[in-house]
Design an enzyme around this catalytic site. Structure first.
Site, PDB file in Angstrom:
ATOM      1  N   CYS A  31       0.256  95.027 -41.673  1.00 41.18           N
ATOM      2  CA  CYS A  31       0.207  94.180 -40.418  1.00 41.18           C
ATOM      3  C   CYS A  31      -0.998  93.327 -40.823  1.00 41.18           C
ATOM      4  O   CYS A  31      -1.701  93.670 -41.679  1.00 41.18           O
ATOM      5  CB  CYS A  31       0.165  95.032 -39.185  1.00 41.18           C
ATOM      6  SG  CYS A  31       0.494  93.656 -37.884  1.00 41.18           S
ATOM      7  N   CYS A  89      -2.989  92.222 -37.708  1.00 40.72           N
ATOM      8  CA  CYS A  89      -3.977  92.270 -36.282  1.00 40.72           C
ATOM      9  C   CYS A  89      -5.318  92.769 -36.684  1.00 40.72           C
ATOM     10  O   CYS A  89      -6.363  92.411 -36.216  1.00 40.72           O
ATOM     11  CB  CYS A  89      -3.300  92.887 -35.228  1.00 40.72           C
ATOM     12  SG  CYS A  89      -2.571  94.477 -35.360  1.00 40.72           S
ATOM     13  N   CYS A 110      -0.867  89.314 -34.946  1.00 41.37           N
ATOM     14  CA  CYS A 110      -0.167  89.760 -36.210  1.00 41.37           C
ATOM     15  C   CYS A 110       0.273  88.858 -37.219  1.00 41.37           C
ATOM     16  O   CYS A 110       1.299  89.116 -38.067  1.00 41.37           O
ATOM     17  CB  CYS A 110       0.962  90.792 -35.900  1.00 41.37           C
ATOM     18  SG  CYS A 110       0.441  91.933 -34.544  1.00 41.37           S
ATOM     19  N   LYS A 124      10.145  97.891 -31.713  1.00 43.36           N
ATOM     20  CA  LYS A 124       8.613  97.860 -31.616  1.00 43.36           C
ATOM     21  C   LYS A 124       8.527  97.148 -30.109  1.00 43.36           C
ATOM     22  O   LYS A 124       8.765  95.754 -30.303  1.00 43.36           O
ATOM     23  CB  LYS A 124       7.722  97.467 -32.357  1.00 43.36           C
ATOM     24  CG  LYS A 124       6.323  97.330 -31.937  1.00 43.36           C
ATOM     25  CD  LYS A 124       5.449  97.175 -33.156  1.00 43.36           C
ATOM     26  CE  LYS A 124       4.070  97.252 -32.665  1.00 43.36           C
ATOM     27  NZ  LYS A 124       3.077  96.755 -33.684  1.00 43.36           N
ATOM     28  N   ARG A 128      -5.928  99.624 -29.939  1.00 43.33           N
ATOM     29  CA  ARG A 128      -6.657  98.470 -30.368  1.00 43.33           C
ATOM     30  C   ARG A 128      -8.158  98.594 -30.283  1.00 43.33           C
ATOM     31  O   ARG A 128      -9.052  97.933 -30.817  1.00 43.33           O
ATOM     32  CB  ARG A 128      -6.234  97.516 -29.241  1.00 43.33           C
ATOM     33  CG  ARG A 128      -4.700  96.924 -29.628  1.00 43.33           C
ATOM     34  CD  ARG A 128      -4.073  96.274 -28.668  1.00 43.33           C
ATOM     35  NE  ARG A 128      -2.555  95.838 -28.864  1.00 43.33           N
ATOM     36  CZ  ARG A 128      -1.835  95.257 -28.195  1.00 43.33           C
ATOM     37  NH1 ARG A 128      -2.137  94.815 -27.049  1.00 43.33           N
ATOM     38  NH2 ARG A 128      -0.507  95.497 -28.558  1.00 43.33           N
ATOM     39  N   ARG A 159       1.292  89.686 -27.240  1.00 42.31           N
ATOM     40  CA  ARG A 159       1.825  89.867 -28.278  1.00 42.31           C
ATOM     41  C   ARG A 159       3.458  89.508 -27.773  1.00 42.31           C
ATOM     42  O   ARG A 159       4.444  89.977 -28.533  1.00 42.31           O
ATOM     43  CB  ARG A 159       1.868  91.283 -29.023  1.00 42.31           C
ATOM     44  CG  ARG A 159       0.887  91.427 -29.592  1.00 42.31           C
ATOM     45  CD  ARG A 159       0.650  92.264 -30.786  1.00 42.31           C
ATOM     46  NE  ARG A 159      -0.616  93.328 -30.855  1.00 42.31           N
ATOM     47  CZ  ARG A 159      -1.736  92.884 -31.439  1.00 42.31           C
ATOM     48  NH1 ARG A 159      -1.904  91.520 -31.476  1.00 42.31           N
ATOM     49  NH2 ARG A 159      -2.692  93.392 -31.652  1.00 42.31           N
ATOM     50  N   GLU A 178      17.887  94.549 -33.117  1.00 42.74           N
ATOM     51  CA  GLU A 178      16.690  94.625 -34.127  1.00 42.74           C
ATOM     52  C   GLU A 178      17.043  95.687 -35.016  1.00 42.74           C
ATOM     53  O   GLU A 178      16.857  95.539 -36.439  1.00 42.74           O
ATOM     54  CB  GLU A 178      15.507  94.968 -33.359  1.00 42.74           C
ATOM     55  CG  GLU A 178      14.958  93.891 -32.524  1.00 42.74           C
ATOM     56  CD  GLU A 178      14.051  93.092 -33.362  1.00 42.74           C
ATOM     57  OE1 GLU A 178      13.999  93.208 -34.444  1.00 42.74           O
ATOM     58  OE2 GLU A 178      13.342  92.081 -32.836  1.00 42.74           O
ATOM     59  N   LYS A 218       8.927 102.494 -31.216  1.00 38.94           N
ATOM     60  CA  LYS A 218       7.774 102.651 -30.973  1.00 38.94           C
ATOM     61  C   LYS A 218       7.379 101.875 -29.494  1.00 38.94           C
ATOM     62  O   LYS A 218       8.028 100.673 -29.526  1.00 38.94           O
ATOM     63  CB  LYS A 218       7.186 102.049 -31.902  1.00 38.94           C
ATOM     64  CG  LYS A 218       5.519 101.869 -31.696  1.00 38.94           C
ATOM     65  CD  LYS A 218       4.805 101.362 -32.905  1.00 38.94           C
ATOM     66  CE  LYS A 218       3.283 101.301 -32.240  1.00 38.94           C
ATOM     67  NZ  LYS A 218       2.465 100.273 -33.170  1.00 38.94           N
ATOM     68  N   SER A 253      -0.866 105.594 -29.275  1.00 39.80           N
ATOM     69  CA  SER A 253      -2.359 106.093 -28.740  1.00 39.80           C
ATOM     70  C   SER A 253      -2.486 106.343 -27.036  1.00 39.80           C
ATOM     71  O   SER A 253      -2.886 107.338 -26.680  1.00 39.80           O
ATOM     72  CB  SER A 253      -3.116 104.950 -29.243  1.00 39.80           C
ATOM     73  OG  SER A 253      -2.827 103.612 -28.653  1.00 39.80           O
ATOM     74  N   TYR A 273      -0.591 111.564 -33.498  1.00 39.57           N
ATOM     75  CA  TYR A 273      -1.960 111.997 -33.436  1.00 39.57           C
ATOM     76  C   TYR A 273      -2.146 113.346 -33.062  1.00 39.57           C
ATOM     77  O   TYR A 273      -3.100 113.872 -33.340  1.00 39.57           O
ATOM     78  CB  TYR A 273      -2.860 110.821 -32.512  1.00 39.57           C
ATOM     79  CG  TYR A 273      -2.761 109.547 -32.704  1.00 39.57           C
ATOM     80  CD1 TYR A 273      -3.442 108.874 -33.706  1.00 39.57           C
ATOM     81  CD2 TYR A 273      -1.835 108.614 -31.986  1.00 39.57           C
ATOM     82  CE1 TYR A 273      -3.305 107.688 -34.025  1.00 39.57           C
ATOM     83  CE2 TYR A 273      -1.761 107.438 -32.353  1.00 39.57           C
ATOM     84  CZ  TYR A 273      -2.521 106.795 -33.108  1.00 39.57           C
ATOM     85  OH  TYR A 273      -1.911 105.638 -33.300  1.00 39.57           O
TER      86      TYR A 273
HETATM   87  C1  PBG Z   1      -0.346  96.890 -35.635  1.00 35.25           C
HETATM   88  C2  PBG Z   1      -0.045  98.279 -35.027  1.00 35.25           C
HETATM   89  C3  PBG Z   1      -0.127  98.625 -33.434  1.00 35.25           C
HETATM   90  C4  PBG Z   1       0.231  99.945 -33.501  1.00 35.25           C
HETATM   91  C5  PBG Z   1       0.445 100.320 -34.644  1.00 35.25           C
HETATM   92  N1  PBG Z   1       0.522  99.091 -35.459  1.00 35.25           N
HETATM   93  C6  PBG Z   1      -0.640  98.053 -32.278  1.00 35.25           C
HETATM   94  C7  PBG Z   1      -0.161  96.637 -31.818  1.00 35.25           C
HETATM   95  O1  PBG Z   1       0.965  96.421 -32.181  1.00 35.25           O
HETATM   96  O2  PBG Z   1      -0.870  96.053 -30.985  1.00 35.25           O
HETATM   97  C8  PBG Z   1      -0.148 100.780 -32.415  1.00 35.25           C
HETATM   98  C9  PBG Z   1      -0.431 102.451 -32.604  1.00 35.25           C
HETATM   99  C10 PBG Z   1      -0.640 103.006 -31.260  1.00 35.25           C
HETATM  100  O3  PBG Z   1      -0.814 102.627 -30.157  1.00 35.25           O
HETATM  101  O4  PBG Z   1      -1.059 104.370 -31.708  1.00 35.25           O
HETATM  102  N2  PBG Z   1       0.465  95.893 -35.345  1.00 35.25           N
END
Ligand code: PBG
Length: 323
Positions: free
Chosen positions: A117, A119, A127, A192, A202, A214, A230, A245, A271, A310
């Site tokens: 990615c 970002c 991204c 996603k 972030r 986004r 998708e 996700k 996260s 995690y």
């Molecule tokens: C990058 C990406 C993100 C996450 C994984 N890859 C952030 C986003 O899309 O803003 C999130 C992972 C997480 O929250 O643990 N594009």
């Protein structure tokens, strides 16, 4: 009474015998944040227990992952310089490229997946490439090819594009094949969502967008059929693994994919899901370990073969004690 379901719940022995779903350390992928620089080991405030490491400090973390038999890691790079296009993503001596070489050299059995990615690498935090205040899909694809080839040349085991650009999987498959990496698999961040659950990440990866959000590229959380669409495109374009996700608020989507595709299904326990459990446990409001194990179990029960989390190290410790 003819039907008494409690008969098969009377003791741990019978409960074990009829248990339908079992978590295993083999299910886990552990995300790692690797920061360019030296002597860095910074705890992420909103993700207790998770740190950003520079490469010179990461060995003890990797030793632990390998000792716990966690099969794979997912790498996120935090570069020291950002620009409009995220050109550091394809620098052959960039932080991710260095990290891949380091891990494959010192921990050859650990399976290394990279998040593909921009970002964390763009000055605006989006991204891809910005044209007219929005991410330009096809211009971004051209840069993704450079990034992916540089990861492949550094020796990565699998790439996982997370930017939600249309045509990503096909573009990556073609460029990998043209460069001789026919056996390098792709895990699509297929479904996603534009989710508030990414908040702590972030901070961790320093990747929040400086303007807007986004929602022009990530999915609307209201949509389920679109998730299947998708995933169908990623499947047709040659993704080897399909991912959903976030995980916990999207268990229905994991199940949809499980019921519709024969490919391995992954989910990303993100996260914010981690932070909520940690925060409530810290306050003594829930039993953190039990809620963690129950959440992970629910993802597997929903149909995930692979859980990116995690919690991987903590859960692996608990599972090894259960034996
Ligand atoms: C990058 C990406 C993100 C996450 C994984 N890859 C952030 C986003 O899309 O803003 C999130 C992972 C997480 O929250 O643990 N594009």
């Amino acid at each position: 009474m003819y039907n008494r379901t409690r008969r098969l719940r009377t003791s741990e022995g019978i409960r074990r015998l009829v248990r339908e779903t079992k978590l295993s350390v083999d299910d886990f992928v552990y995300p790692l944040f690797i920061e360019e620089g030296e002597d860095i080991e910074t705890e992420i405030a909103s993700m207790p227990g998770i740190k950003r490491y520079s490469l010179d400090r990461i060995s003890k973390e990797l030793d632990e992952v390998v000792d716990l038999s966690i099969p794979g890691v997912l790498l996120f790079g935090i570069p020291s310089k950002k620009d409009e296009e995220g050109t550091e993503t394809w620098n052959e001596n960039g932080i991710i490229q260095q990290a891949i070489r380091f891990i494959k050299k010192h921990y050859p059995t650990l399976y290394v997946i990279t998040d593909v990615c921009f970002c964390e690498y763009t000055s605006h935090g989006h991204c891809g490439i910005i044209h007219n205040n929005d991410v330009d899909n096809d211009a971004t694809l051209a840069n993704i090819t450079k990034q992916v080839v540089s990861h492949a040349q550094a020796g990565v085991d699998m790439v996982a594009p997370s930017g939600m650009m249309d045509g990503t999987i096909q573009t990556i498959r073609e460029v990998l094949d043209n460069h001789g990496f026919v056996n390098l698999p792709i895990m699509g961040y297929s479904v996603k969502y534009a989710s508030a659950f990414y908040g702590p990440f972030r901070d961790a990866a320093d990747s929040a967008p400086t303007f807007g959000d986004r929602r022009t590229y990530q999915m609307d959380p209201a949509n389920r059929k679109e998730g299947l669409r998708e995933a169908t495109f990623d499947d047709q374009e040659g993704a080897d693994i399909l991912m959903v996700k976030p995980a916990l608020s999207y268990l229905d989507i994991i199940r949809d994919l499980r019921n519709n595709f024969e490919k391995p299904i992954a989910c990303y326990n993100v996260s914010g899901e981690y932070a909520m459990v940690k925060a409530a446990a810290e306050k003594g409001w829930i039993d953190g370990e039990k809620v963690m194990m129950e959440s992970l179990l629910s993802m597997k029960r929903a149909g995930a073969d692979i859980i990116i989390t995690y919690f991987a190290k903590e859960a692996a410790k608990i599972l090894s004690k259960e034996r």
